[in-house]
Write a protein that holds these residues in place. Structure first.
Motif, PDB file in Angstrom:
ATOM      1  N   TYR A 196       0.830  -1.205   0.000  1.00 46.81           N
ATOM      2  CA  TYR A 196       0.000   0.000   0.000  1.00 46.81           C
ATOM      3  C   TYR A 196       0.863   1.253   0.000  1.00 46.81           C
ATOM      4  O   TYR A 196       0.555   2.245  -0.683  1.00 46.81           O
ATOM      5  N   ALA A 200       0.829   4.159  -2.862  1.00 47.81           N
ATOM      6  CA  ALA A 200       0.600   5.569  -2.534  1.00 47.81           C
ATOM      7  C   ALA A 200       1.760   6.424  -3.035  1.00 47.81           C
ATOM      8  O   ALA A 200       1.554   7.524  -3.586  1.00 47.81           O
ATOM      9  N   TYR A 203       1.469   6.951  -6.850  1.00 44.47           N
ATOM     10  CA  TYR A 203       0.451   7.926  -7.212  1.00 44.47           C
ATOM     11  C   TYR A 203       0.926   9.344  -6.914  1.00 44.47           C
ATOM     12  O   TYR A 203       0.711  10.274  -7.706  1.00 44.47           O
ATOM     13  N   ALA A 213      -4.126   7.893  -3.542  1.00 42.83           N
ATOM     14  CA  ALA A 213      -2.871   7.933  -2.785  1.00 42.83           C
ATOM     15  C   ALA A 213      -3.150   8.021  -1.289  1.00 42.83           C
ATOM     16  O   ALA A 213      -2.517   7.326  -0.480  1.00 42.83           O
ATOM     17  N   TYR A 216      -4.502   4.677   0.063  1.00 42.60           N
ATOM     18  CA  TYR A 216      -3.468   3.659   0.199  1.00 42.60           C
ATOM     19  C   TYR A 216      -2.525   3.948   1.363  1.00 42.60           C
ATOM     20  O   TYR A 216      -2.135   3.035   2.090  1.00 42.60           O
ATOM     21  N   ILE A 217      -2.153   5.210   1.572  1.00 46.47           N
ATOM     22  CA  ILE A 217      -1.228   5.506   2.671  1.00 46.47           C
ATOM     23  C   ILE A 217      -1.931   5.305   4.011  1.00 46.47           C
ATOM     24  O   ILE A 217      -1.307   4.858   4.987  1.00 46.47           O
ATOM     25  N   LYS A 235       2.362  10.736   3.834  1.00 46.25           N
ATOM     26  CA  LYS A 235       0.982  11.183   4.036  1.00 46.25           C
ATOM     27  C   LYS A 235       0.910  12.702   4.125  1.00 46.25           C
ATOM     28  O   LYS A 235       0.007  13.327   3.551  1.00 46.25           O
ATOM     29  N   ILE A 238       1.095  14.196   0.705  1.00 44.93           N
ATOM     30  CA  ILE A 238      -0.164  14.005  -0.027  1.00 44.93           C
ATOM     31  C   ILE A 238      -1.207  15.008   0.457  1.00 44.93           C
ATOM     32  O   ILE A 238      -1.924  15.630  -0.346  1.00 44.93           O
TER      33      ILE A 238
END
Length: 281
Positions: A196, A200, A203, A213, A216-217, A235, A238
């Motif tokens: 995962y 992330a 993406y 993204a 998944y994170i 994270k 993102i």
């Protein structure tokens, strides 16, 4: 002066010609790769030829340690642990040494592979495995020393040494069933936290769908109880790309705290710089 320059130029030209001369190696190098079950096996060795000479008990004396080939060590590499003569040989790379005799050969897998020929000083602690094998007589002559892998099955194969009219076959067993079951169990268990995280990261780095993204994170963080600082770092990035600077700062603080505990100064600096940047009004 012109004469000196001419002579110097000729010397350079002659050197260049000499540097390009290539001749065949007396014992050419060979590489053999083979998959046995799910185990990768690679052999690297040099191949001397008999050239009309008697080999065993002459060119290669009986009762003496032999490099099992020519030049640098003959080596074999296994990607998984294997079993030889009921004993485990851990995955890795080994030099192959042998002591030939008329009725039996001692075969040694040696962990030091950087010798030219046999080791100057033999070290028993570097002997990973020893086994004795009965040689077989061939009804044909093998001119060049050959190492191969034959009699291949999903669960075993033979490492074969042949030269003149002698064949020595060392059976090794591979953990195919164990590896296959582990692969099946992993696949059926679904994606890991690392899977995962990698998704992330892809993406994010490719400017893809940031919603995916983030999904998944978050799954990666949920599955990893340690909450690695590089997970939270991603994270936060993102979140910042989504425009959520407040959330990004809070997540970056979590990453910063973990990075400080781990004494990873690179991530400490990156998080501090990002927090300062995202805090600007």
């Amino acid at each position: 002066m012109k004469k000196i320059i001419f002579v110097f130029a000729m010397m350079i030209a002659n050197y260049a010609i000499e540097a390009q001369v290539k001749t065949p190696a007396p014992s050419p190098k060979s590489t053999v790769t083979q998959v046995v079950g799910l185990t990768d096996v690679e052999i690297v060795y040099s191949r001397p030829s008999s050239k009309g000479r008697d080999v065993f008990n002459n060119l290669v004396p009986y009762g003496k340690l032999w490099r099992t080939g020519a030049n640098a060590n003959s080596t074999v590499s296994f990607s998984e642990d294997v079993i030889i003569d009921g004993k485990k040989l851990a995955k890795g790379k080994y030099a192959i040494f042998t002591t030939p005799r008329a009725d039996t050969w001692e075969v040694v897998f040696y962990s030091d592979t950087d010798n030219w020929g046999t080791p100057e000083t033999w070290d028993e602690t570097k002997v990973a495995l020893k086994t004795n094998v009965k040689p077989e007589n061939l009804n044909r002559n093998v001119e060049s020393f050959t190492i191969g892998i034959n009699n291949i099955d999903n669960n075993y194969a033979h490492l074969e040494l042949s030269w003149e009219k002698t064949l020595v076959a060392i059976k090794f067993e591979v953990p195919t069933q164990k590896a296959a079951m582990a692969s099946i169990d992993k696949a059926l268990a679904g994606p890991t936290a690392g899977d995962y995280f990698s998704s992330a990261q892809y993406y994010f780095q490719s400017n893809g769908d940031m919603t995916k993204a983030m999904t998944y994170i978050n799954k990666a963080l949920d599955m990893n109880k340690d909450k690695p600082f590089w997970y939270n770092r991603l994270k936060s990035l993102i979140q910042a790309k989504q425009g959520d600077k407040t959330g990004a700062i809070e997540t970056a603080k979590l990453s910063l705290a973990s990075a400080e505990i781990a004494k990873n100064q690179d991530y400490v600096k990156m998080n501090k710089d990002s927090i300062a940047e995202w805090s600007k009004k």
